[in-house]
Design an enzyme around this catalytic site. Sequence first.
Site, PDB file in Angstrom:
ATOM      1  N   HIS A 197      32.265  35.964  18.042  1.00 15.93           N
ATOM      2  CA  HIS A 197      31.536  34.722  18.301  1.00 15.93           C
ATOM      3  C   HIS A 197      32.185  33.951  19.460  1.00 15.93           C
ATOM      4  O   HIS A 197      31.518  33.595  20.441  1.00 15.93           O
ATOM      5  CB  HIS A 197      31.526  33.873  17.023  1.00 15.93           C
ATOM      6  CG  HIS A 197      30.795  32.571  17.156  1.00 15.93           C
ATOM      7  ND1 HIS A 197      29.512  32.395  16.711  1.00 15.93           N
ATOM      8  CD2 HIS A 197      31.180  31.381  17.684  1.00 15.93           C
ATOM      9  CE1 HIS A 197      29.126  31.150  16.966  1.00 15.93           C
ATOM     10  NE2 HIS A 197      30.134  30.502  17.558  1.00 15.93           N
ATOM     11  N   GLU A 198      33.488  33.725  19.354  1.00 13.15           N
ATOM     12  CA  GLU A 198      34.167  32.942  20.395  1.00 13.15           C
ATOM     13  C   GLU A 198      34.188  33.704  21.726  1.00 13.15           C
ATOM     14  O   GLU A 198      34.090  33.097  22.792  1.00 13.15           O
ATOM     15  CB  GLU A 198      35.588  32.564  19.952  1.00 13.15           C
ATOM     16  CG  GLU A 198      35.648  31.691  18.688  1.00 13.15           C
ATOM     17  CD  GLU A 198      34.762  30.447  18.719  1.00 13.15           C
ATOM     18  OE1 GLU A 198      34.478  29.944  19.828  1.00 13.15           O
ATOM     19  OE2 GLU A 198      34.336  29.990  17.642  1.00 13.15           O
ATOM     20  N   HIS A 247      30.980  32.944  23.525  1.00 14.34           N
ATOM     21  CA  HIS A 247      31.060  31.670  24.267  1.00 14.34           C
ATOM     22  C   HIS A 247      31.868  31.869  25.553  1.00 14.34           C
ATOM     23  O   HIS A 247      31.502  31.376  26.617  1.00 14.34           O
ATOM     24  CB  HIS A 247      31.781  30.609  23.415  1.00 14.34           C
ATOM     25  CG  HIS A 247      30.935  29.983  22.344  1.00 14.34           C
ATOM     26  ND1 HIS A 247      29.771  29.311  22.607  1.00 14.34           N
ATOM     27  CD2 HIS A 247      31.117  29.891  20.986  1.00 14.34           C
ATOM     28  CE1 HIS A 247      29.256  28.837  21.470  1.00 14.34           C
ATOM     29  NE2 HIS A 247      30.051  29.183  20.473  1.00 14.34           N
ATOM     30  N   GLU A 297      25.461  28.391  22.185  1.00 13.42           N
ATOM     31  CA  GLU A 297      25.501  29.026  20.867  1.00 13.42           C
ATOM     32  C   GLU A 297      24.663  30.307  20.855  1.00 13.42           C
ATOM     33  O   GLU A 297      24.985  31.254  20.128  1.00 13.42           O
ATOM     34  CB  GLU A 297      25.010  28.032  19.804  1.00 13.42           C
ATOM     35  CG  GLU A 297      25.279  28.443  18.373  1.00 13.42           C
ATOM     36  CD  GLU A 297      26.765  28.454  17.979  1.00 13.42           C
ATOM     37  OE1 GLU A 297      27.624  28.007  18.777  1.00 13.42           O
ATOM     38  OE2 GLU A 297      27.052  28.934  16.870  1.00 13.42           O
TER      39      GLU A 297
HETATM   40 ZN    ZN Z   1      29.786  28.601  18.443  1.00 13.51          ZN
END
Ligand code: ZN
Length: 501
Positions: free
Chosen positions: A264-265, A268, A294
């Site tokens: 997830h990170e 980003h 997101e």
């Molecule tokens: Zn996030």
Amino acid sequence: MPDKMLELKKRLAEVDDLASASYLLGWDQQTHMPPGGAEARGRQMATLQRLAHEKFTDDAVGHLLDDLRAEYVDSPYASDEAGLLRVVEREYARATRIPSDFVAEVSSHISATFSAWTTARAANDFAALRPGLEKTLELSRGYADYFPGYAEPIDPHIDNADFGMNAVSIGDIFAQLRAQLVPLVQAIAERPLADDSVLRRRYPEAEQIAFGEAVVRQLGYDFSRGRQDKTFHPFATKFSINDVRITTRVNENFLNEALFGTMHEAGHAMYEQGVAAAYEATPLASGTSAGVHESQSRLWENLVGRSRNFWEHFYAPLQSVFPAQLNDVSLDNFYAAINKVQPSLIRVEADEVTYNLHVMLRFDLERALLNGTLAVADLPDAWNARMQADLGLTPPDDRDGVLQDVHWFGGFIGGAFQGYTLGNVMSAQFFAAAQSAHPPIPDQIRVGSFDTLRGWLTENIYRHGKKFSTDELLRQATGGPLSIAPYMAYLREKYGELYGL
Ligand code: ZN
């Protein structure tokens, strides 16, 4: 390049230097700083942020913008200069409307509330936070008062995070989504629950971190322009396009946290590592909105990382790192475990299907608070009633209810939640567009190759940074405005197969 544009960029770079230095202090605070450093660190970051704000709101910046507006009036909309001026003008207009006294009042109130929340949440003590939260609500409405012309007090908060959207447009998307999600959640609830106990065996930390880093390196996160450290609440942060860092947290008794958190990170971070080099140290060098940001983390975490194709490649390597834990578990069972759907109390632990119901609950409650139709005193009951109505669960206490998220206790009320669901919706819309442009993408994922997908994302999203709005980016990249159709099709196909619907 005309002198005035150079002068503007020089000033913006200095603002960015001050802001980035404060982000670096923030990164250190959440990764390596000893607890004793907290008080000085708060002061140091506030000083840097104040200097950055003063430098940015200087009259000289306003005069430069006035001159440059005339100078660039004929430049193409998509040019870097026109894009820079659009974004800087918007941010300058916003920043200069807020008196610095108000900024200071908010900052000191929020820092006190945040620190009260860290103890009151653990003690399950909503009453202790109620006066502080009432003050936050007053300040959040006060902020909106500086921006007349919006229909609702939540709108300027939404506009800050997801430019171009408002409570009505988001309410409309959420209503469409809700009408289709609720029956899907109900249909899955009637099927046998997936067994995810294999994920709750013991997975030593060092191996989890090494595996997660190997995965995101292969996805395309560039460790020569980034690094990963441990923290309590994972985040990604940028000091330069060439220094975008990620953080993770490891639970040795639950494999999902670090594994999917790292992907997830990294999603980003790859977005910001992929911004055009020419935008370095300007406001264009970031994601365009909370929702689009997101969408990029969710795309890698869920559409790629929780897909069967992905694990056809990565499951054998994972088994070889954790033979004792996983050699008796088939790929099918592992895939079912990481995609288990079950209504739960905590948003950040929710599965893909029920997650958005948590977001809608928060969005509706904060909208009601700001509109004056819900009092802070009634918030815990309103929370619990809505949890029961939407997810069939009532939190046993406020710690796992209204106190669970930092957002209302670490910032304004309003604008901080809608981006999560917008991101989920857009992740599927972008992924579908990438696949239709490049049909081999699923087969490439199956063999651990992500270059085509990442290339499409870079070309259509990453490199543009903040130059285009969310709506412009969606139309350019996917051929249409925001739509829930690709997202619902994705959920129906994936979970229909998993749960035999
Ligand atoms: Zn996030």
